[in-house]
Design a protein around this motif. Structure first.
Motif, PDB file in Angstrom:
ATOM      1  N   PRO A   1     -19.615  -6.010   7.957  1.00 19.71           N
ATOM      2  CA  PRO A   1     -18.544  -5.197   8.552  1.00 19.71           C
ATOM      3  C   PRO A   1     -17.321  -5.073   7.645  1.00 19.71           C
ATOM      4  CG  PRO A   1     -18.548  -7.399   9.504  1.00 19.71           C
ATOM      5  CD  PRO A   1     -19.759  -7.311   8.623  1.00 19.71           C
ATOM      6  N   VAL A   2     -16.566  -4.019   7.860  1.00 16.33           N
ATOM      7  CA  VAL A   2     -15.285  -3.837   7.179  1.00 16.33           C
ATOM      8  C   VAL A   2     -14.246  -4.790   7.788  1.00 16.33           C
ATOM      9  CG1 VAL A   2     -13.346  -2.249   6.857  1.00 16.33           C
ATOM     10  CG2 VAL A   2     -15.694  -1.454   6.486  1.00 16.33           C
ATOM     11  N   VAL A   3     -13.442  -5.420   6.919  1.00 18.28           N
ATOM     12  CA  VAL A   3     -12.334  -6.266   7.345  1.00 18.28           C
ATOM     13  C   VAL A   3     -11.052  -5.611   6.849  1.00 18.28           C
ATOM     14  CG1 VAL A   3     -11.320  -8.574   7.271  1.00 18.28           C
ATOM     15  CG2 VAL A   3     -13.818  -8.309   7.182  1.00 18.28           C
ATOM     16  N   TRP A   4     -10.238  -5.095   7.773  1.00 24.91           N
ATOM     17  CA  TRP A   4      -9.069  -4.299   7.381  1.00 24.91           C
ATOM     18  C   TRP A   4      -7.817  -5.172   7.361  1.00 24.91           C
ATOM     19  CZ3 TRP A   4      -9.737   0.071   5.084  1.00 24.91           C
ATOM     20  CH2 TRP A   4      -8.651   0.925   4.855  1.00 24.91           C
ATOM     21  N   ARG A   5      -7.144  -5.186   6.191  1.00 22.59           N
ATOM     22  CA  ARG A   5      -5.925  -5.984   6.039  1.00 22.59           C
ATOM     23  C   ARG A   5      -4.805  -5.121   5.483  1.00 22.59           C
ATOM     24  NH1 ARG A   5      -9.884  -9.896   3.746  1.00 22.59           N
ATOM     25  NH2 ARG A   5     -10.417 -11.396   5.402  1.00 22.59           N
ATOM     26  N   GLY A   6      -3.833  -5.710   4.809  1.00 18.73           N
ATOM     27  CA  GLY A   6      -2.617  -5.007   4.462  1.00 18.73           C
ATOM     28  C   GLY A   6      -2.605  -4.183   3.207  1.00 18.73           C
ATOM     29  N   SER A   7      -3.655  -4.253   2.392  1.00 19.60           N
ATOM     30  CA  SER A   7      -3.616  -3.590   1.078  1.00 19.60           C
ATOM     31  C   SER A   7      -3.812  -2.083   1.156  1.00 19.60           C
ATOM     32  CB  SER A   7      -4.689  -4.184   0.161  1.00 19.60           C
ATOM     33  OG  SER A   7      -5.990  -3.879   0.649  1.00 19.60           O
ATOM     34  N   ALA A   8      -4.190  -1.589   2.346  1.00 26.75           N
ATOM     35  CA  ALA A   8      -4.389  -0.133   2.482  1.00 26.75           C
ATOM     36  C   ALA A   8      -3.756   0.360   3.775  1.00 26.75           C
ATOM     37  CB  ALA A   8      -5.875   0.191   2.439  1.00 26.75           C
TER      38      ALA A   8
ATOM     39  N   MET B   1      -7.936 -13.054   0.017  1.00 24.45           N
ATOM     40  CA  MET B   1      -6.742 -13.669   0.588  1.00 24.45           C
ATOM     41  C   MET B   1      -5.756 -14.132  -0.480  1.00 24.45           C
ATOM     42  SD  MET B   1      -7.256 -13.043   3.632  1.00 24.45           S
ATOM     43  CE  MET B   1      -5.779 -13.831   4.284  1.00 24.45           C
ATOM     44  N   ARG B   2      -6.198 -14.154  -1.734  1.00 29.37           N
ATOM     45  CA  ARG B   2      -5.260 -14.466  -2.820  1.00 29.37           C
ATOM     46  C   ARG B   2      -4.382 -13.270  -3.166  1.00 29.37           C
ATOM     47  NH1 ARG B   2      -9.056 -16.784  -7.487  1.00 29.37           N
ATOM     48  NH2 ARG B   2     -10.630 -17.642  -6.095  1.00 29.37           N
ATOM     49  N   CYS B   3      -4.859 -12.081  -2.803  1.00 28.35           N
ATOM     50  CA  CYS B   3      -4.100 -10.866  -3.115  1.00 28.35           C
ATOM     51  C   CYS B   3      -2.847 -10.789  -2.248  1.00 28.35           C
ATOM     52  CB  CYS B   3      -4.971  -9.634  -2.882  1.00 28.35           C
ATOM     53  SG  CYS B   3      -6.388  -9.488  -3.988  1.00 28.35           S
ATOM     54  N   ASP B   4      -1.846 -10.093  -2.745  1.00 25.88           N
ATOM     55  CA  ASP B   4      -0.606  -9.875  -2.005  1.00 25.88           C
ATOM     56  C   ASP B   4      -0.229  -8.395  -2.105  1.00 25.88           C
ATOM     57  OD1 ASP B   4       1.726 -10.178  -0.606  1.00 25.88           O
ATOM     58  OD2 ASP B   4       2.869 -11.014  -2.297  1.00 25.88           O
ATOM     59  N   PRO B   5      -0.400  -7.629  -1.016  1.00 20.74           N
ATOM     60  CA  PRO B   5      -0.828  -8.045   0.325  1.00 20.74           C
ATOM     61  C   PRO B   5      -2.321  -8.368   0.379  1.00 20.74           C
ATOM     62  CG  PRO B   5      -0.595  -5.671   0.222  1.00 20.74           C
ATOM     63  CD  PRO B   5      -0.090  -6.185  -1.094  1.00 20.74           C
TER      64      PRO B   5
ATOM     65  N   PRO C   1       0.803  -1.233   0.000  1.00 10.14           N
ATOM     66  CA  PRO C   1       0.000   0.000   0.000  1.00 10.14           C
ATOM     67  C   PRO C   1       0.836   1.283   0.000  1.00 10.14           C
ATOM     68  CG  PRO C   1       0.244  -0.758   2.238  1.00 10.14           C
ATOM     69  CD  PRO C   1       1.011  -1.736   1.378  1.00 10.14           C
ATOM     70  N   ASP C   2       2.167   1.188  -0.122  1.00  6.55           N
ATOM     71  CA  ASP C   2       3.002   2.385   0.026  1.00  6.55           C
ATOM     72  C   ASP C   2       2.653   3.461  -0.994  1.00  6.55           C
ATOM     73  OD1 ASP C   2       4.151   0.876   1.950  1.00  6.55           O
ATOM     74  OD2 ASP C   2       6.068   0.575   0.939  1.00  6.55           O
ATOM     75  N   ASP C   3       2.542   3.053  -2.268  1.00  6.55           N
ATOM     76  CA  ASP C   3       2.236   4.027  -3.324  1.00  6.55           C
ATOM     77  C   ASP C   3       0.729   4.189  -3.530  1.00  6.55           C
ATOM     78  OD1 ASP C   3       4.981   4.269  -3.786  1.00  6.55           O
ATOM     79  OD2 ASP C   3       4.965   2.641  -5.256  1.00  6.55           O
ATOM     80  N   VAL C   4       0.022   3.088  -3.499  1.00  2.21           N
ATOM     81  CA  VAL C   4      -1.429   3.105  -3.731  1.00  2.21           C
ATOM     82  C   VAL C   4      -2.097   2.162  -2.733  1.00  2.21           C
ATOM     83  CG1 VAL C   4      -3.295   2.800  -5.400  1.00  2.21           C
ATOM     84  CG2 VAL C   4      -1.009   3.449  -6.211  1.00  2.21           C
ATOM     85  N   GLY C   5      -3.086   2.667  -2.017  1.00  2.00           N
ATOM     86  CA  GLY C   5      -3.902   1.817  -1.152  1.00  2.00           C
ATOM     87  C   GLY C   5      -5.108   1.314  -1.920  1.00  2.00           C
ATOM     88  N   VAL C   6      -5.429   0.031  -1.756  1.00  2.00           N
ATOM     89  CA  VAL C   6      -6.539  -0.581  -2.492  1.00  2.00           C
ATOM     90  C   VAL C   6      -7.488  -1.268  -1.507  1.00  2.00           C
ATOM     91  CG1 VAL C   6      -7.206  -2.225  -4.296  1.00  2.00           C
ATOM     92  CG2 VAL C   6      -5.034  -0.969  -4.486  1.00  2.00           C
ATOM     93  N   VAL C   7      -8.778  -1.053  -1.688  1.00  2.00           N
ATOM     94  CA  VAL C   7      -9.790  -1.753  -0.900  1.00  2.00           C
ATOM     95  C   VAL C   7     -10.821  -2.355  -1.852  1.00  2.00           C
ATOM     96  CG1 VAL C   7      -9.481  -0.284   1.128  1.00  2.00           C
ATOM     97  CG2 VAL C   7     -11.206   0.336  -0.568  1.00  2.00           C
ATOM     98  N   GLY C   8     -11.465  -3.425  -1.391  1.00  2.00           N
ATOM     99  CA  GLY C   8     -12.457  -4.115  -2.219  1.00  2.00           C
ATOM    100  C   GLY C   8     -13.786  -4.255  -1.514  1.00  2.00           C
ATOM    101  N   PHE C   9     -14.551  -5.269  -1.939  1.00  2.00           N
ATOM    102  CA  PHE C   9     -15.881  -5.488  -1.369  1.00  2.00           C
ATOM    103  C   PHE C   9     -16.258  -6.947  -1.590  1.00  2.00           C
ATOM    104  CE2 PHE C   9     -20.219  -5.111  -0.287  1.00  2.00           C
ATOM    105  CZ  PHE C   9     -20.470  -3.838   0.233  1.00  2.00           C
ATOM    106  N   ASP C  10     -16.565  -7.678  -0.541  1.00  2.00           N
ATOM    107  CA  ASP C  10     -17.088  -9.051  -0.553  1.00  2.00           C
ATOM    108  C   ASP C  10     -16.461  -9.926   0.524  1.00  2.00           C
ATOM    109  OD1 ASP C  10     -18.904  -8.751  -2.618  1.00  2.00           O
ATOM    110  OD2 ASP C  10     -17.487  -9.406  -4.160  1.00  2.00           O
ATOM    111  N   ASP C  11     -15.147  -9.757   0.783  1.00  2.00           N
ATOM    112  CA  ASP C  11     -14.405 -10.662   1.665  1.00  2.00           C
ATOM    113  C   ASP C  11     -14.513 -12.092   1.156  1.00  2.00           C
ATOM    114  OD1 ASP C  11     -12.724 -11.247   3.779  1.00  2.00           O
ATOM    115  OD2 ASP C  11     -14.358 -11.550   5.213  1.00  2.00           O
ATOM    116  N   SER C  12     -14.308 -12.249  -0.135  1.00  3.87           N
ATOM    117  CA  SER C  12     -14.368 -13.560  -0.778  1.00  3.87           C
ATOM    118  C   SER C  12     -12.977 -14.184  -0.805  1.00  3.87           C
ATOM    119  CB  SER C  12     -14.889 -13.402  -2.210  1.00  3.87           C
ATOM    120  OG  SER C  12     -13.941 -12.691  -2.991  1.00  3.87           O
TER     121      SER C  12
END
Length: 339
Positions: free
Chosen positions: A332-339, A289-293, A274-285
């Motif tokens: 609910p929002v699930v916050w992980r490493g992509s942002a 977890m396949r994404c890195d981060p 997330p250093d240059d660009v933070g990314v968030v999604g929708f679904d928690d599918s």
């Protein structure tokens, strides 16, 4: 081994002969009717097991005016079924509820105008007792066909033109507003959105929530519209945003599959997440977890949506009209490493 012929199917007459009762008595037991002695009932059940009798549901449906089957109609292109884990989770949730009630799930796909015409004819044939509809659009011909047939129905989602029909949904707008606000709070200045599926309530509501969260900071040039909640549309949408706004530093993708496609394009372009660009999604599918981060996202309870929709249809079939309006489940929002 050579197969010399098909085994003859056991009949009600075979059961009656084995049990030493009349065919009428066997029929009463099969149809759950009273006025059969416990001794006769036990003899019939033993005879059914011995001769291998399997009730003919089609014939029984003509008598009972019930097929014991519920249709789950998904109005999506075939290509999305492989990519979207939500469809499978909705299906499994609905099937679990129906199985407990001794109903069969019939899975129906509406991909084209021809599919829709075929399904309308099928629904009018009395082969299913009710329907669950996923991904309906405003003005959807499937919705019109169901209304004309007066079938017990429940929608997953809340198209604006279904009147007081039963539905189960999540607060797409509120959840999109919340996760976009979390993205803003990380210090991002140029936040864009890859907005998919704007022809249905989920997509349009997620865009509305994004606009709500940004307020005066919203820039329509930072919204890229794409047709589907798909990985390839995420890639195409991210390429378009980068070309238009190379200084973008935050992205809300309207599904996890879209987010995964966007992240792949960003990383190919040398952007660090997330250093240059933070990314968030929708679904928690499973995409998250396949994404890195791993992807920050909104948890959509897809299995619970399917179960609740099935319960609403069963409630209508049993003549219980209490509280068959709308149900809104938590997301609910699930916050992980992509942002």
């Amino acid at each position: 081994m050579e197969i010399t012929g098909r085994r003859k199917r056991a009949t009600v007459k075979d059961v009656a002969t084995e049990a030493g009762v009349s065919r009428g008595t066997v029929s009463r037991v099969l149809n759950g009717q009273p006025y059969v002695s416990e001794e006769a009932r036990e003899a019939i059940e033993a005879a059914i097991a011995k001769v291998g009798f399997v009730p003919n549901r089609a014939a029984r449906s003509l008598v009972m005016q019930s097929s014991q089957a519920i249709g789950l109609i998904v109005h999506e292109p075939h290509s999305l079924f492989v990519e979207d884990p939500n469809i499978g989770s909705i299906l499994l949730g609905a099937n679990a509820a129906l199985s407990e009630a001794d109903y069969q799930l019939s899975f129906l796909i509406a991909d084209s105008a021809r599919d829709i015409d075929r399904l309308a004819r099928y629904l009018s044939g009395g082969l299913i007792d009710g329907v669950i509809i996923v991904s309906a659009r405003v003005g959807d011909p499937i919705t019109r066909a169901i209304a004309e047939l007066r079938l017990p129905a429940a929608f997953v989602g809340h198209p604006r033109d279904i009147g007081d029909a039963a539905y189960v949904a999540i607060d797409n707008r509120g959840a999109a507003r919340e996760i976009t606000s979390r993205l803003v709070a990380t210090g991002r200045r140029r936040i864009g959105m890859i907005a998919a599926a704007l022809d249905r309530d989920s997509g349009s509501d997620r865009l509305a929530g994004f606009v709500d969260a940004l307020g005066n900071r919203f820039d329509p040039q930072l919204v890229q519209r794409v047709p589907l909640y798909s990985y390839s549309d995420g890639q195409a949408g991210m390429r378009a945003l980068l070309e238009r706004s190379p200084d973008i530093d935050g992205v809300f993708a309207s599904s996890d599959a879209v987010a995964a496609g966007a992240m792949a394009v960003l990383q190919d372009a040398g952007r660090v997440i997330p250093d240059d660009v933070g990314v968030v999604g929708f679904d928690d599918s499973s995409w998250a977890m396949r994404c890195d981060p791993p992807l920050s996202t909104v948890h959509q309870p897809a299995g619970d949506l399917g179960r609740a929709a099935a319960e609403l249809v069963l409630q209508q079939l049993h003549g219980d009209d209490r509280d068959t309006g709308g149900r809104v489940l938590e997301c609910p929002v699930v916050w992980r490493g992509s942002a």
